[in-house]
Motif scaffolding. Sequence first.
Motif, PDB file in Angstrom:
ATOM      1  N   LEU A  31     -17.149  32.451  -3.522  1.00  0.00           N
ATOM      2  CA  LEU A  31     -16.455  32.307  -2.454  1.00  0.00           C
ATOM      3  C   LEU A  31     -15.586  31.364  -2.910  1.00  0.00           C
ATOM      4  CD1 LEU A  31     -19.559  31.912  -0.674  1.00  0.00           C
ATOM      5  CD2 LEU A  31     -18.613  33.715  -0.786  1.00  0.00           C
ATOM      6  N   TYR A  32     -14.992  30.180  -3.179  1.00  0.00           N
ATOM      7  CA  TYR A  32     -13.882  28.739  -3.037  1.00  0.00           C
ATOM      8  C   TYR A  32     -13.117  30.264  -3.827  1.00  0.00           C
ATOM      9  CZ  TYR A  32     -16.832  24.786  -1.899  1.00  0.00           C
ATOM     10  OH  TYR A  32     -16.895  23.763  -1.107  1.00  0.00           O
ATOM     11  N   LEU A  33     -13.302  30.721  -4.930  1.00  0.00           N
ATOM     12  CA  LEU A  33     -11.967  31.358  -5.361  1.00  0.00           C
ATOM     13  C   LEU A  33     -11.326  32.524  -4.862  1.00  0.00           C
ATOM     14  CD1 LEU A  33     -13.092  31.383  -8.901  1.00  0.00           C
ATOM     15  CD2 LEU A  33     -10.652  30.349  -8.067  1.00  0.00           C
ATOM     16  N   GLY A  34     -12.415  32.574  -4.042  1.00  0.00           N
ATOM     17  CA  GLY A  34     -12.509  34.469  -3.293  1.00  0.00           C
ATOM     18  C   GLY A  34     -11.837  33.759  -1.656  1.00  0.00           C
ATOM     19  N   GLY A  35     -10.988  32.705  -1.476  1.00  0.00           N
ATOM     20  CA  GLY A  35     -11.399  32.567  -0.076  1.00  0.00           C
ATOM     21  C   GLY A  35     -12.130  32.144   0.798  1.00  0.00           C
ATOM     22  N   ARG A  36     -13.172  31.862   0.788  1.00  0.00           N
ATOM     23  CA  ARG A  36     -14.641  31.981   1.134  1.00  0.00           C
ATOM     24  C   ARG A  36     -14.963  30.609   1.711  1.00  0.00           C
ATOM     25  NH1 ARG A  36     -16.747  36.859   3.432  1.00  0.00           N
ATOM     26  NH2 ARG A  36     -17.261  35.642   4.973  1.00  0.00           N
ATOM     27  N   ASP A  37     -14.159  29.205   1.440  1.00  0.00           N
ATOM     28  CA  ASP A  37     -14.022  28.318   1.965  1.00  0.00           C
ATOM     29  C   ASP A  37     -15.535  27.753   2.894  1.00  0.00           C
ATOM     30  OD1 ASP A  37     -12.415  28.411   0.072  1.00  0.00           O
ATOM     31  OD2 ASP A  37     -10.746  26.537   1.540  1.00  0.00           O
ATOM     32  N   ASN A  38     -15.437  28.508   4.374  1.00  0.00           N
ATOM     33  CA  ASN A  38     -16.596  27.742   4.621  1.00  0.00           C
ATOM     34  C   ASN A  38     -17.892  28.047   4.545  1.00  0.00           C
ATOM     35  OD1 ASN A  38     -14.743  26.503   6.789  1.00  0.00           O
ATOM     36  ND2 ASN A  38     -14.029  28.137   7.855  1.00  0.00           N
ATOM     37  N   LEU A  39     -17.938  29.472   4.149  1.00  0.00           N
ATOM     38  CA  LEU A  39     -18.774  30.147   3.780  1.00  0.00           C
ATOM     39  C   LEU A  39     -19.923  29.391   2.774  1.00  0.00           C
ATOM     40  CD1 LEU A  39     -21.520  32.131   3.903  1.00  0.00           C
ATOM     41  CD2 LEU A  39     -20.094  33.951   2.456  1.00  0.00           C
ATOM     42  N   ALA A  40     -18.606  29.472   1.671  1.00  0.00           N
ATOM     43  CA  ALA A  40     -18.819  28.524   0.362  1.00  0.00           C
ATOM     44  C   ALA A  40     -20.178  26.951   0.374  1.00  0.00           C
ATOM     45  CB  ALA A  40     -17.713  28.730  -0.766  1.00  0.00           C
ATOM     46  N   ASP A  41     -19.330  25.908   1.356  1.00  0.00           N
ATOM     47  CA  ASP A  41     -19.932  24.724   1.867  1.00  0.00           C
ATOM     48  C   ASP A  41     -20.888  24.983   2.672  1.00  0.00           C
ATOM     49  OD1 ASP A  41     -17.716  23.724   1.131  1.00  0.00           O
ATOM     50  OD2 ASP A  41     -16.352  23.764   2.942  1.00  0.00           O
ATOM     51  N   ALA A  42     -21.245  26.220   3.307  1.00  0.00           N
ATOM     52  CA  ALA A  42     -22.550  25.993   3.558  1.00  0.00           C
ATOM     53  C   ALA A  42     -23.808  26.328   3.062  1.00  0.00           C
ATOM     54  CB  ALA A  42     -22.534  27.477   5.125  1.00  0.00           C
ATOM     55  N   LEU A  43     -23.344  27.628   1.991  1.00  0.00           N
ATOM     56  CA  LEU A  43     -24.056  27.580   0.915  1.00  0.00           C
ATOM     57  C   LEU A  43     -24.567  26.653   0.298  1.00  0.00           C
ATOM     58  CD1 LEU A  43     -25.754  30.217  -0.526  1.00  0.00           C
ATOM     59  CD2 LEU A  43     -23.732  30.239  -2.097  1.00  0.00           C
ATOM     60  N   LEU A  44     -23.329  25.885  -0.757  1.00  0.00           N
ATOM     61  CA  LEU A  44     -23.526  24.455  -0.833  1.00  0.00           C
ATOM     62  C   LEU A  44     -24.735  23.374  -0.455  1.00  0.00           C
ATOM     63  CD1 LEU A  44     -20.472  23.827  -2.947  1.00  0.00           C
ATOM     64  CD2 LEU A  44     -22.582  24.758  -4.206  1.00  0.00           C
ATOM     65  N   ALA A  45     -24.133  23.524   1.060  1.00  0.00           N
ATOM     66  CA  ALA A  45     -24.962  22.253   2.104  1.00  0.00           C
ATOM     67  C   ALA A  45     -25.976  22.797   1.946  1.00  0.00           C
ATOM     68  CB  ALA A  45     -24.258  22.155   3.734  1.00  0.00           C
ATOM     69  N   GLY A  46     -26.809  24.159   1.908  1.00  0.00           N
ATOM     70  CA  GLY A  46     -28.200  24.236   2.223  1.00  0.00           C
ATOM     71  C   GLY A  46     -28.620  24.405   1.199  1.00  0.00           C
ATOM     72  N   ALA A  47     -28.102  24.665  -0.645  1.00  0.00           N
ATOM     73  CA  ALA A  47     -29.091  23.975  -1.891  1.00  0.00           C
ATOM     74  C   ALA A  47     -29.007  22.193  -1.479  1.00  0.00           C
ATOM     75  CB  ALA A  47     -28.090  24.874  -2.901  1.00  0.00           C
ATOM     76  N   VAL A  48     -28.179  21.047  -1.362  1.00  0.00           N
ATOM     77  CA  VAL A  48     -28.034  20.310  -1.293  1.00  0.00           C
ATOM     78  C   VAL A  48     -29.285  19.577  -0.540  1.00  0.00           C
ATOM     79  CG1 VAL A  48     -26.885  18.101  -0.741  1.00  0.00           C
ATOM     80  CG2 VAL A  48     -25.887  20.026  -2.607  1.00  0.00           C
ATOM     81  N   ALA A  49     -29.482  20.475   0.997  1.00  0.00           N
ATOM     82  CA  ALA A  49     -30.734  20.852   2.122  1.00  0.00           C
ATOM     83  C   ALA A  49     -32.381  20.614   1.275  1.00  0.00           C
ATOM     84  CB  ALA A  49     -30.308  20.836   3.010  1.00  0.00           C
ATOM     85  N   VAL A  50     -32.693  22.169   1.230  1.00  0.00           N
ATOM     86  CA  VAL A  50     -33.397  21.862   0.166  1.00  0.00           C
ATOM     87  C   VAL A  50     -34.002  21.081  -0.995  1.00  0.00           C
ATOM     88  CG1 VAL A  50     -34.737  24.069  -0.820  1.00  0.00           C
ATOM     89  CG2 VAL A  50     -33.316  24.590   0.665  1.00  0.00           C
TER      90      VAL A  50
END
Length: 158
Positions: A31-50
């Motif tokens: 997602l970062y490489l595709g320019g979707r930084d906000n979505l990548a951040d949300a995905l990573l934050a969710g995984a870290v929260a779990v």
Amino acid sequence: MMSRLRVVVAKNHDWALTVIALGAILAGAGLYLGGRDNLADALLAGAVAVQSVSVLIHLARALIRERRFGVDVIALLAMVGALMLGEYLTGAVVALMFSGGQWLEAAASGRARRALPALRQRVPKGAHRFRGAAAWGRAGGYAGRTAGRTTGPMSSGS
């Protein structure tokens, strides 16, 4: 069906958390490489929260049952700190390292537990103690010795 799912999740908990962390890192990188930084951040934050919730539960159980805590506290602080600072990829890497370590530890413990019965079967039933030219058995019985080998059976008397 639901109870069977709980059993599967309980047995594979550490493995599942490792897969979640690794999947989030790989998907986040894409997602970062595709320019979707906000979505990548949300995905990573969710995984870290779990992962953080899982570590918190594990830590609480260890404190209640065994009155101890260890590296769990450091991992939890690192993941929560990464979330607070907005370093979601860093938090996901810490989560991957922690869950992967837990998974490897559980796998090694399981292998050791399964190997113990075979090891117990290989324990010698008797012992020889060499002093000079004589071999003394565990029960104190004498057996003659020639060139480092016991030449007769050990007697059970002293």
